[in-house]
Design an enzyme around this catalytic site. Structure first.
Site, short mmCIF file in Angstrom:
data_model
loop_
_atom_site.label_atom_id
_atom_site.label_comp_id
_atom_site.label_asym_id
_atom_site.label_seq_id
_atom_site.Cartn_x
_atom_site.Cartn_y
_atom_site.Cartn_z
N ASP A 169 16.94 16.19 -15.49
CA ASP A 169 16.20 17.35 -16.18
C ASP A 169 14.89 17.90 -15.31
O ASP A 169 14.33 18.95 -15.89
CB ASP A 169 15.99 17.06 -17.66
CG ASP A 169 17.14 17.12 -18.38
OD1 ASP A 169 18.12 18.08 -18.06
OD2 ASP A 169 17.44 16.59 -19.58
C1 BGC Z 1 12.10 13.88 -19.95
C2 BGC Z 1 13.62 14.29 -19.63
C3 BGC Z 1 14.49 14.71 -20.43
C4 BGC Z 1 13.97 16.15 -20.88
C5 BGC Z 1 14.69 17.10 -21.86
C6 BGC Z 1 11.80 15.73 -20.34
O1 BGC Z 1 10.55 15.71 -20.45
O2 BGC Z 1 11.37 13.57 -19.06
O3 BGC Z 1 13.93 12.77 -19.33
O4 BGC Z 1 15.74 14.71 -20.32
O5 BGC Z 1 12.55 16.31 -21.00
O6 BGC Z 1 14.33 16.56 -22.97
C1 NOJ Z 2 17.39 12.48 -20.85
C2 NOJ Z 2 18.28 13.37 -20.99
O1 NOJ Z 2 18.75 13.27 -22.16
C3 NOJ Z 2 19.55 13.49 -20.00
O2 NOJ Z 2 20.40 14.51 -20.42
C4 NOJ Z 2 19.05 13.52 -18.67
O3 NOJ Z 2 20.15 13.59 -17.78
C5 NOJ Z 2 18.01 12.49 -18.28
N1 NOJ Z 2 16.79 12.43 -19.38
C6 NOJ Z 2 17.39 12.75 -16.80
O4 NOJ Z 2 16.46 13.38 -16.83
#
Ligand code: BGC
Ligand code: NOJ
Length: 814
Positions: A487
């Site tokens: 993400d």
């Molecule tokens: C986090 C991710 C997460 C994303 C969506 C980001 O701040 O680092 O791990 O998937 O937010 O919530």
């Molecule tokens: C947490 C999110 O819930 C997941 O969907 C995502 O793939 C990982 N972070 C990596 O960014």
């Protein structure tokens, strides 16, 4: 250093000191009503949605930490001494303390001044309420006169509003107290048909519903004035902060004991039966009365706790193992399965690290969660697949998540994560492999919740693949969109504004940046799809997909290979990411995992090469980090990934979710020792002995362990709600132990360490119980199966005739 121990027989983790490095959390609830509870009774509960239907307050990121919970105070009415039997909030130095986190319940026992208490908290299987079952025992040689005070602080339903809109909500709070039961009914006068109640099985000596009256001005939960004084003021809250507190008195002879039940619940009335009398503003309690009567009887409360325990036993029976490794056994048999179920239920919404306000049921997240969850309750997985696909867009795209109350896609958290749709193919395939329920493909489901737009689930899956196929970039690799699985790899965001959400902002048109990860995922999804189409006889698009996948594989080999590992992406300028040419972020873990899982490079040696690079460049004693070298500063063209300091989260943390991909990849090249070694590095139970470093709960996976670039290398964070749970479960059960469902039957292909001479498993699969014994006769991974004493060719045990319910399997490894 340990803060407790595993009680494997009872499937409990027993915490032996209250001041754990962080609150060690457990979850309550199975259907619609849930709670999080810490080892000192902190936490809160909610009905379906932790933002919109929150019953009680919890103060995130507060001090002392873990503030707000299900509190009791005991008071010796002769001396005036008072304490919390769960340690918080008074933090009295207890003579004994023990917290057993079990499956769906938490039991905190303690002793102070010769008074023993044991307090079991749970949410029964089928009702929307929490039970607190208190047992108090007098171990003194003399009679004791005790006061017991309960206390919860009500949240005004919408947790976001409750924490922000004070000009309104300090005036809206309303309660009722009737027959000793405290009802919280803020906004019930207008559009809410629900209320909360807090009841006690004993006659009350008093109650409190106004926070200030309970605490006294300027006091905290550790020193409530009413408790200090030994009596409550029967306050009725008008606005401000409604609470619920009961006061009961117990006189216990030496050795005497008493049981008290508290229940805290959520109840709905129909709109035309809200009030009684109808013209009044008094809650109609008719439909609640039978529930209250049942649970306030301690015998019923005890039975419902044992029903809950049996429910869990029945779920877990689906897969039990006996291997040479204690950490593997307890994770597979109990804790990993339990965590998978919890992540499936809650997605990423409510934990100690997720406030319950911002996020709902993730599209990508849920599809992955169900890879590990599907065998536990297939029917629930089926419903989730249908719910998710009902939020899919007509063009195949997906909202990143949907809201649990409405089941509608939530635009506010973004979409355009171009990997999202492909996970639906993987989730559906896993469901069908587990159940053989092909009828799901014919279910007719809307797009984006729009009535009239129904098509079959199979058509939804076609749209998912097409979504990728019509979004290819300059190298014919898939365009990344807002981001892919990572993400935080926001190649089109270019955010310069402080505080702008990396998850929603996009300042480039997205026609250049491409993802090798999505390319690998596409190949994997096509494999699953082709398998589905072949088995369900819908053959017309098979060759189209096979051609597309072959082409994608060639593209990855040409434009997605960097010499010693798979590239990660191309950025908005067409420049390589995750390449030797980069100064930072030269190698990323995700494409090494997903491309090998999709079968790439196995024949031509690229897979082995990539995995060797992972081992050399990403492996640490605390797990495999996400990329190297860490980004030392913010890169406008990379986005959130470079917003984290080096070693944390996606910027080179041990992002545990990705580790099992590498474990699986290692099994695919036959390397059981390496796969199991990686498995053990992040196995929470195996890390229990270093709890002072790991700091999170030793019974569940955390999303992240700080990487080698971080000053706190080895420290875990964001435990519980993470795709790590499902993927590790898949890696250990399906690929290392090698017992995995396939369309034709149960495949047995263990790739275990060389020094494992044997293991056993019981797996219930499509109504048949398989007793499996794997025996090593030689050092390799070649499998010879014997089914009910007969040798069979291949590695898949076929589905037996309908009247057979038990199958004995022996797998000889040579
Ligand atoms: C986090 C991710 C997460 C994303 C969506 C980001 O701040 O680092 O791990 O998937 O937010 O919530
Ligand atoms: C947490 C999110 O819930 C997941 O969907 C995502 O793939 C990982 N972070 C990596 O960014």
């Amino acid at each position: 250093m340990r803060f407790g121990y595993f009680d494997d027989r009872n499937r409990e983790y027993v915490i032996t000191q209250p001041d754990t490095p962080l609150p060690w959390i457990n979850y309550l609830g199975n259907q619609d009503f849930f709670g999080i509870i810490s080892n000192t009774a902190g936490g809160y509960c909610f009905y379906k949605d932790a933002r919109l239907r929150r019953l009680t307050r919890y103060r995130y990121n507060n001090v002392p930490m873990d503030s707000g919970g299900r509190y009791l105070y005991l008071r010796d009415d002769v001396s005036g001494a008072y304490w919390s039997p769960t340690w918080q909030p008074t933090q009295t130095q207890l003579d004994e303390y023990q917290c057993c986190h079990g499956l769906g319940y938490t039991k905190i026992s303690s002793e102070f001044l010769g008074i023993r208490t044991s307090l079991s908290y749970f949410i029964p299987l089928d009702d929307n309420l929490e039970v607190w079952l208190l047992e108090v025992k007098n171990s003194r040689p003399t009679k004791v006169i005790l006061s017991v005070f309960s206390c919860v602080e009500f949240c005004l339903w919408d947790a976001q509003d409750d924490a922000t809109n004070f000009q309104r909500n300090l005036s809206t709070g309303e309660v009722e107290v009737e027959n000793g039961i405290i009802y919280h009914k803020t906004e019930y006068r207008e559009r809410r048909n629900h209320f909360a109640y807090f009841a006690c099985s004993e006659p009350l000596s008093g109650f409190e519903t106004q926070r200030e009256s309970f605490l006294g001005p300027y006091r905290g939960w550790d020193v409530p004035l009413s408790v200090e004084n030994g009596h409550l003021n029967n306050s009725i809250a008008h606005g401000w902060s409604p609470i619920g507190s009961h006061h009961i008195k117990l006189t216990l002879a030496p050795g005497g004991s008493s049981q008290v039940v508290f229940i805290l619940g959520y109840h709905e009335n129909s709109a035309d039966h809200k009030f009684n009398p109808p013209e009044s503003q008094t809650i109609n309690k008719e439909s609640l009365e039978p529930i209250l009567a049942a649970y306030l009887d301690p015998a019923h409360a005890i039975t419902s706790l044992s029903d809950l325990q049996q429910y869990w036993e029945a779920r877990l029976r689906t897969f039990q193992i006996a291997s040479p490794d204690v950490h593997t056994n307890r994770m597979v048999n109990t804790w990993n399965a339990y965590q998978v179920m919890t992540t499936y239920n809650i997605s990423r919404s409510a934990s100690y690290y997720e406030s319950g306000i911002g996020r709902g049921i993730g599209f990508r997240d849920s599809n992955q969660d169900l890879l590990g969850f599907v065998h536990l309750i297939p029917i629930k997985a089926r419903q989730r697949i249908l719910d998710l696909s009902a939020t899919q867009l007509e063009n195949g795209g997906a909202y990143h998540q949907y809201q649990p109350m409405t089941k509608r896609g939530n635009d506010a958290v973004g979409s355009n994560f171009n990997d999202d749709p492909l996970w639906l193919v993987l989730g559906t395939a896993a469901y069908i492999k587990e159940t053989g329920d092909w009828s799901i493909l014919d279910e007719r489901i809307v797009f984006n919740n729009l009535p009239g737009s129904e098509v079959s689930l199979l058509e939804h899956l076609h749209r998912s693949l097409q979504y990728t196929l019509i979004r290819l970039g300059p190298h014919s690799l898939p365009l990344i969109g807002h981001a892919d699985w990572n993400d935080c790899l926001n190649l089109n965001t270019f955010s310069e504004m402080p505080g702008e959400s990396f998850q929603t902002a996009t300042h480039r048109d997205g026609t250049v940046a491409e993802s090798v990860f999505i390319a690998g995922l596409f190949v994997l999804a096509v494999k699953e799809m082709v398998d589905l189409l072949q088995n369900c006889g819908s053959v017309d698009k098979i060759s189209l997909y096979q051609d597309a996948a072959d082409k994608m594989i060639r593209t990855i080999y040409t434009h997605g290979w960097d010499g010693s590992w798979f590239l990660r992406a191309y950025d908005n300028y067409g420049v390589k990411i995750g390449s030797q040419d980069c100064e930072e972020g030269k190698i990323f873990i995700e494409p090494q995992g997903i491309c090998v899982l999709a079968g790439l490079g196995i024949e031509n040696g690229m897979a082995a090469r990539a995995l060797k690079s992972v081992n050399m460049l990403l492996a640490t004693q605390h797990g495999l980090v996400l990329q190297q070298p860490a980004f030392s500063h913010y890169y406008l063209n990379l986005g959130e990934i470079s917003s984290y300091p080096p070693g944390y989260k996606e910027n080179a943390g041990v992002f545990c979710h990705t580790n099992p991909w590498i474990m699986i990849a290692e099994t695919m090249i036959g390397n059981g020792d390496q796969a199991f070694d990686y498995y053990t590095r992040i196995n929470p139970s195996a890390r229990e002995a270093i709890s002072e470093i790991h700091r999170c709960e030793p019974y569940v996976y955390a999303q992240m362990i700080a990487g080698k670039d971080a000053p706190s290398f080895g420290e875990a964070k964001n435990s519980w709600l993470t795709g790590t749970a499902a993927w590790n479960y898949v890696a250990i059960t399906q690929f290392i132990l090698g017992i995995r469902p396939s369309h034709a039957g149960l495949t047995i292909q263990p790739v275990i360490p060389k020094d494992w001479m044997e293991f056993q498993a019981v797996r219930i699969f499509r109504g048949v119980e398989y007793h499996i014994r794997v025996i090593r006769h030689g050092p390799g991974n070649i499998v010879q199966l014997q089914v009910n004493g007969q040798s069979i060719p291949g590695i898949t045990v076929p589905i037996p005739p309908a009247d057979i319910h038990l199958v004995q399997v022996e797998a000889i490894l040579t």
